[in-house]
Design an enzyme around this catalytic site. Sequence first.
Site, PDB file in Angstrom:
ATOM      1  N   ARG A   1       0.873  -1.196   0.000  1.00 19.24           N
ATOM      2  CA  ARG A   1       0.000   0.000   0.000  1.00 19.24           C
ATOM      3  C   ARG A   1       0.907   1.242   0.000  1.00 19.24           C
ATOM      4  O   ARG A   1       1.885   1.279   0.746  1.00 19.24           O
ATOM      5  CB  ARG A   1      -0.932   0.023   1.220  1.00 19.24           C
ATOM      6  CG  ARG A   1      -1.926  -1.139   1.244  1.00 19.24           C
ATOM      7  CD  ARG A   1      -3.010  -0.914   2.279  1.00 19.24           C
ATOM      8  NE  ARG A   1      -3.997   0.057   1.830  1.00 19.24           N
ATOM      9  CZ  ARG A   1      -4.967   0.535   2.612  1.00 19.24           C
ATOM     10  NH1 ARG A   1      -5.054   0.169   3.872  1.00 19.24           N
ATOM     11  NH2 ARG A   1      -5.840   1.408   2.138  1.00 19.24           N
TER      12      ARG A   1
ATOM     13  N   ASN B   1      -5.870  11.264   4.568  1.00 20.28           N
ATOM     14  CA  ASN B   1      -6.630  10.308   5.384  1.00 20.28           C
ATOM     15  C   ASN B   1      -7.700   9.710   4.479  1.00 20.28           C
ATOM     16  O   ASN B   1      -7.813  10.069   3.302  1.00 20.28           O
ATOM     17  CB  ASN B   1      -7.237  11.015   6.608  1.00 20.28           C
ATOM     18  CG  ASN B   1      -7.801  10.024   7.611  1.00 20.28           C
ATOM     19  OD1 ASN B   1      -7.135   9.052   7.985  1.00 20.28           O
ATOM     20  ND2 ASN B   1      -9.037  10.218   8.050  1.00 20.28           N
TER      21      ASN B   1
ATOM     22  N   ASP C   1      -3.076   9.220   7.583  1.00 18.24           N
ATOM     23  CA  ASP C   1      -2.193   8.210   6.969  1.00 18.24           C
ATOM     24  C   ASP C   1      -0.827   8.769   6.610  1.00 18.24           C
ATOM     25  O   ASP C   1       0.160   8.034   6.558  1.00 18.24           O
ATOM     26  CB  ASP C   1      -2.849   7.612   5.726  1.00 18.24           C
ATOM     27  CG  ASP C   1      -3.945   6.643   6.139  1.00 18.24           C
ATOM     28  OD1 ASP C   1      -5.062   7.103   6.439  1.00 18.24           O
ATOM     29  OD2 ASP C   1      -3.657   5.433   6.211  1.00 18.24           O
TER      30      ASP C   1
HETATM   31  O1  MRU Z   1      -7.724   2.144   4.064  1.00 19.08           O
HETATM   32  P1  MRU Z   1      -7.573   2.129   5.548  1.00 19.08           P
HETATM   33  O2  MRU Z   1      -8.724   1.514   6.255  1.00 19.08           O
HETATM   34  O3  MRU Z   1      -6.246   1.549   5.967  1.00 19.08           O
HETATM   35  O4  MRU Z   1      -7.537   3.673   5.931  1.00 19.08           O
HETATM   36  C1  MRU Z   1      -7.360   4.009   7.274  1.00 19.08           C
HETATM   37  C2  MRU Z   1      -7.502   5.445   7.564  1.00 19.08           C
HETATM   38  O5  MRU Z   1      -7.644   6.272   6.703  1.00 19.08           O
HETATM   39  C3  MRU Z   1      -7.353   5.826   9.004  1.00 19.08           C
HETATM   40  O6  MRU Z   1      -8.128   6.932   9.292  1.00 19.08           O
HETATM   41  C4  MRU Z   1      -5.890   6.139   9.289  1.00 19.08           C
HETATM   42  O7  MRU Z   1      -5.071   5.097   8.873  1.00 19.08           O
HETATM   43  C5  MRU Z   1      -5.649   6.431  10.698  1.00 19.08           C
HETATM   44  S1  MRU Z   1      -5.607   4.975  11.685  1.00 19.08           S
HETATM   45  C6  MRU Z   1      -5.209   5.472  13.226  1.00 19.08           C
END
Ligand code: MRU
Length: 357
Positions: free
Chosen positions: A99, A257, A247
Amino acid sequence: MIDNIVQVTHIDNVRIGDDEKSVVIIDQSQLPNRTVYLTLRTPDEMYEAIKLLKIRGAPAIGICASYCIYALARQWNLTDYAAFRAEFHKNKEYLNSSRPTAVNLSWALNRMEAVVNGNSEKSVTEILDLLGKECRAIHMEDIEMCLKISEYGLSLLKDGDGVLTHCNAGPLATSRYGTALGPLFLGKERGMEFKVFADETRPLLQGARLTSYELHKAGIDVTLICDNMASIVMKNGWINACFVGCDRIAANGDTANKIGTSGVAILAKYYDIPFYVLGPTSTIDMNCPTGNDIKIEQRDPNEIKCKFYSEPMALPEVKCYNPAFDVTDHSLITGIVTEKGICRAPYIESLAKLFKA
Ligand code: MRU
């Protein structure tokens, strides 16, 4: 099943296997209906678990990847340092490509690789022991950071407040308390009550499947809404603050995010509601000058058209645009809550100060 606040905030979403050659995770893609633990042994199983969001959330991805590379290194039976280092790098790059947006993934893997690169004079057996310590340290530090973020975040709330959140930034996405949800768990433990509105978070429903699940299990008043209902709950006067995770935060405060976060921030600005980003310093990328430099993951169109529906909800020929994240401009952010304190604008200065300290 996870059934009370103690268990929700102490959930073992990821851990090293007893044999130290595997990693055990809760398969988040099956929640809330099934609590299934998966044991990851091969590079492909590990890559796929991250790619398919069986483990997700920026800090949790980093912790998981550090355990994964350690578990793999234990499997190789290599004694030659150069061969070990080359194999380590190859596998690290593979996991890192699962990712692109959450910086915690490369941050954690780079920390692990630094152990290998910085100890060339030691035996591979000694390096393996150091790697075991490093991945556990990454995990323990995250637990501590989440607790501190929760304390700082709680200082922004008062009893009875209404809070809107997007995606999932709770224990499943991190370790223990979480980031954006941490203040709510901590406040609840101290006898405070909140009214939380959780955006369902299309297309993968992290808000519905994970956030409302975690909050409900902890006995916190949570109301699930579709993403397009955020405006009306703000207009109704039900929201005192927005708390979201992150993120990757660029050096100027622009924050990537989950897709839809920037829309929440724009609405919050319109309704004059404070909008806070909560995350550990491991999510701040000082090598990334602005949000324009953040790579945004594009995902399978079928997540929009088919997933969660009993039949496709759009013709196969219809095009889809499915970015997994968006960037909230720093001008929309009231504060960035880290384990080292709350940063305010101008972020270019306040974030730099954090790292100097
Ligand atoms: O695609 P994801 O579910 O991994 O995305 C997660 C998010 O966007 C969260 O808000 C972010 O990682 C913060 S986790 C503390």
